[in-house]
Enzyme design. Structure first.
Site, mmCIF file in Angstrom:
data_model
loop_
_atom_site.group_PDB
_atom_site.id
_atom_site.type_symbol
_atom_site.label_atom_id
_atom_site.label_comp_id
_atom_site.label_asym_id
_atom_site.label_seq_id
_atom_site.Cartn_x
_atom_site.Cartn_y
_atom_site.Cartn_z
ATOM 1 N N GLU A 1 0.356 -1.699 0.435
ATOM 2 C CA GLU A 1 -0.217 -0.105 0.312
ATOM 3 C C GLU A 1 0.724 1.262 0.113
ATOM 4 O O GLU A 1 0.716 2.508 -0.678
ATOM 5 C CB GLU A 1 -0.882 0.058 1.277
ATOM 6 N N HIS B 1 -12.195 -5.301 7.420
ATOM 7 C CA HIS B 1 -12.655 -4.659 6.640
ATOM 8 C C HIS B 1 -13.510 -3.815 7.209
ATOM 9 O O HIS B 1 -14.110 -3.434 5.352
ATOM 10 C CB HIS B 1 -13.189 -5.888 5.625
#
Length: 802
Positions: A524, A591
């Site tokens: 990321e 999530h």
């Protein structure tokens, strides 16, 4: 030491260049030592310099071409001076924090010293021609923080070389032949950002030349504590290209050896530029003659043997010895050169200091005149004399001291009807405006470059428009804009082959090509870095962070580099990258987070956008693409398969930033929310209507900016009650919205009941449907909270049932 005849034949080391290089190295050393003295003498707050790195940086700069980029380390002053990007006057102006671009054009005095930035943006907000510049991206002090973006800067060269549709962007590339010189201190190679970057560069095969300045220490910690095998080049040997397998090229060279440095950088840059192969140049055996910074002495942690070695192998001393040994100059010639170098730096330093002090003269003279007037007219003479005495005791008074003295004096004479009272008040008011512009401006783009100035255009619909999944709307939107604008590129985990995990890019790689829609590894930080670098070079990247929770991996890069880029360069640089992610309501502990408050606190300088559905998302993306600011877009995770009516003008309508939308009008109470919570609140509002409670529901749409026209307070004037609802933890984004409205819009004066917030629980959401239901706000909770508030207002009409 034997002179390398081959280099003479190649005209790399002719006498004129060698003596020029030595002069630069000597001047840079003198500047570092003088800067240190200025800090110790009270002229500046802090100093960190490139002494000990001069010769290696001269060698690097020798092969730096117009159009190339430096994504560097705050000790790179010699590179910048060599390229003409920096004068010694500007270096000292930055040390003094001279907040005037005419004297300190890199950051306008906003950054600490050692922050060098080429001004890419002209007075009209347009890009300058980067191919005519020696481009330097503004440094940042967080260690290795400059590294992530270097991947994107180099990746842009790959795209410009391999995608002919970009050939028209002549201000940004000449066929992708630009390379990126990244620099970092050896201790900072222990950071994950460095390792992630080197791996990504090796995978992507981009023209990144990484120089590691290795002086053996990270402040006081020796390299044996920092790096496996005590050598970053040896530790990275597994990434080396060999036997036809792509990887990185690796060089190691002593930082005091001028001819070997020149030869190493000649070969390294040629490989990097021609072959688009990433290169590591490990420059070791460097010294740091005055220690890490002005904060302390290196004699506290270095042995006598080490200090003796550093004295002998100081790069400038070795360079001088080499010049004499090879008959390129006499002792007398070098003495003269060194004397001239000292005078050059001294003159530049004096010029910088004189200009810096002169910048206060007008304020100082005005204040002195007002203080004298106050002393003459006020009956509080002793108090005013004390103010004057305190001001006179300051060795080098600055604006803060003048403001404080004026404010104290105004308080002293507040009850006296004397002329100076109004003069002080007026002067302080004007000073506030001037200093607001000087220190608090240019966080976002302005004028025609600002997405806030994009004119709204509404979506339109055919009479028989179908209802389709939200994922189809966002897919068709991206298809439309990628067809129209070749500058757009998208990259992220799973975005290419499978069209992202929620099918928002389904089929688009096949249509638009892998060069534009590209899968990445699970990395990321460098996904964000790729986007930043691409955006700095004229492209319009959309970079995907697969789930909102994963932005924590990227937060240092986002906040230290991207968010403050325009601000810390005083409007000189920009990177309009769009970060696309998705959040809320997935029913999973890793999530389903909603860390909006963290983003709001950390990412001032980005726009933070949270559309409730994909029709809105498409219009907001369109608006962002029309401006030059970076943004974070949080798509509603539970909306990809929710049905929406398909607009017929995808890619052509614009939803304005900072303008809330009223989803349901009502008269009893206002609920302010955003994103996925809109559906939950609307569900509750429908149930409340059945018991006679008429709720007005407002979707803020964007949190940065937030309700620029103060529409929410107009709703509260009507309902006199408000609840702020979202899925973040208590006291976070909901509290931010409350502050913006109750304090920022003065809504408190219209409230008949205390404002309230509805938020998630103070933990990550539990797994499963029940876990989600009891961790996050739900329609029943919204119903109950509204009903309870209305019960307090009218218990007869709304009797308690709990």
């Amino acid at each position: 030491m034997i002179f390398n005849e081959t280099l003479f034949e190649n005209e790399t080391l002719v006498k004129e260049k060698v003596l020029h290089d030595y002069r630069v190295a000597v001047e840079s050393r003198v500047a570092a030592l003088q800067g240190r003295r200025d800090v110790m003498g009270g002229r500046a707050k802090f100093g960190i310099f490139g002494d000990g790195k001069e010769v290696a940086q001269v060698a690097l700069a020798t092969f730096f071409r117009k159009g190339d980029f430096r994504s560097g380390y705050y000790r790179d002053q010699t590179i910048e001076y060599y390229l003409g990007n920096l004068t010694w006057q500007q270096l000292f102006a930055q040390i003094y924090a001279h907040a005037d671009l005419n004297h300190e054009p890199h950051t306008g005095g906003r950054s600490m010293n050692g922050h060098f930035a080429t001004r890419w943006i002209d007075e009209e907000g347009e890009w300058r021609d980067q191919t005519e510049l020696y481009n330097s991206v503004c440094d940042i002090f967080p260690t290795a923080g400059e590294i992530s973006r270097s991947v994107g800067l180099a990746y842009a060269s790959k795209l410009y070389r391999e995608n002919p549709a970009l050939a028209y962007l002549e201000k940004f590339s000449r066929g992708g032949n630009e390379i990126v010189f990244a620099t970092v201190g050896d201790a900072s190679t222990s950071q994950g950002m460095f390792w992630e970057t080197m791996n990504a560069a090796g995978v992507l095969q981009v023209p990144l030349l990484m120089s590691v300045w290795d002086d053996g220490y990270g402040i006081s910690v020796p390299v044996s504590y920092q790096t496996t095998k005590g050598s970053i080049s040896e530790a990275l040997y597994g990434l080396k290209r060999e036997n036809g397998v792509p990887g990185i090229e690796i060089f190691k060279v002593a930082g005091w050896n001028y001819p070997e440095l020149i030869e190493t950088y000649r070969i390294a840059t040629e490989i990097c530029r021609k072959e688009h192969v990433p290169v590591l140049v490990h420059v070791d055996e460097l010294t740091q003659p005055t220690g890490h910074s002005t904060s302390g002495s290196h004699e506290r942690y270095k042995s006598k043997e080490r200090l003796d070695w550093e004295a002998e192998f100081d790069c400038n001393a070795q360079f001088r010895h080499w010049i004499l040994e090879n008959g390129l100059a006499t002792e007398e010639e070098l003495n003269t050169l060194e004397s001239e170098a000292k005078e050059t730096v001294k003159a530049a330093r004096n010029e910088a200091w004189t200009a810096y002090r002169a910048s206060f003269r007008e304020d100082q003279e005005a204040l002195n005149r007002m203080l004298k007037s106050s002393l003459a007219d006020s009956r509080h003479k002793e108090e005013i004399r004390e103010v004057m005495k305190q001001l006179a005791s300051v060795q080098f008074p600055i604006r803060r001291d003048f403001i404080q003295a004026a404010a104290k004096t105004l308080r002293i004479v507040r009850d006296e009807n004397i002329p100076v009272r109004d003069e002080l008040r007026s002067w302080l008011g004007e000073a506030k405006k001037v200093n607001e512009k000087r220190y608090n401006s240019l966080l976002y783009a302005e004028g025609k470059q600002s997405p806030l100035n994009v004119q709204p255009v509404a979506p339109t619909y055919d009479t028989d428009a179908p209802k389709v999944d939200g994922r189809e709307i966002i897919r068709d939107y991206f298809d439309a804009v990628f067809t129209k604008d070749p500058r757009l590129v998208a990259l992220g985990e799973d975005i290419g082959k499978i069209g992202d995990v929620n099918q928002g890019f389904a089929g688009l790689q096949e249509k638009h090509g892998e060069i534009r829609i590209t899968d990445t590894g699970i990395r990321e930080t460098t996904i964000i870095g790729q986007g930043i670098g691409l955006a700095m070079r004229g492209l319009r990247p959309v970079v995907e962070i697969q789930y909102f929770d994963y932005t924590y991996y990227t937060l240092a890069t986002l906040t230290d580099d991207l968010a403050c880029l325009r601000y810390r360069t005083a409007g000189g640089q920009q990177a309009p990258v769009i970060i696309r992610t998705r959040g809320h309501r997935l029913e999973g502990i890793w999530h389903s987070g909603s860390p909006v408050g963290t983003m709001l606190s950390s990412l001032r300088g980005l726009h933070v956008v949270a559309p409730r559905n994909f029709t809105q998302a498409a219009g907001l993306y369109n608006t962002l693409f029309q401006g030059m600011d970076p943004a974070l877009v949080i798509e509603p995770l539970n909306g990809y398969r929710h049905k929406e009516i398909r607009p017929n003008n995808l890619g052509e309508y614009y939803i304005p930033l900072g303008q809330p939308e009223i989803l349901k009008e009502g008269k009893d109470l206002t609920i302010v929310t955003y994103g996925s919570m809109c559906r939950i609140v609307m569900d509750a509002a429908a149930q409340l209507e059945k018991v006679g409670i008429d709720v007005e529901v407002i979707d803020v749409q964007t949190l940065l900016p937030f309700d620029v026209d103060h529409r929410i307070v107009e709703s509260i004037k009507k309902t006199n009650r408000v609840i702020f609802a979202d899925e973040d933890v208590p006291g976070s984004a909901s509290a931010y919205m409350m502050q913006q409205v109750v304090e920022g819009q003065n809504a408190y004066q219209w409230l008949d009941s205390a404002p309230q917030t509805i938020s998630a629980k103070a933990h990550r959401p539990a797994y499963g449907s029940d876990g989600d239901y009891f961790s996050k706000p739900n329609a029943e909770e919204v119903f109950d909270r509204v009903y309870q508030l209305m019960h307090e207002v009218n218990p007869r009409k709304y009797p308690a049932y709990w």
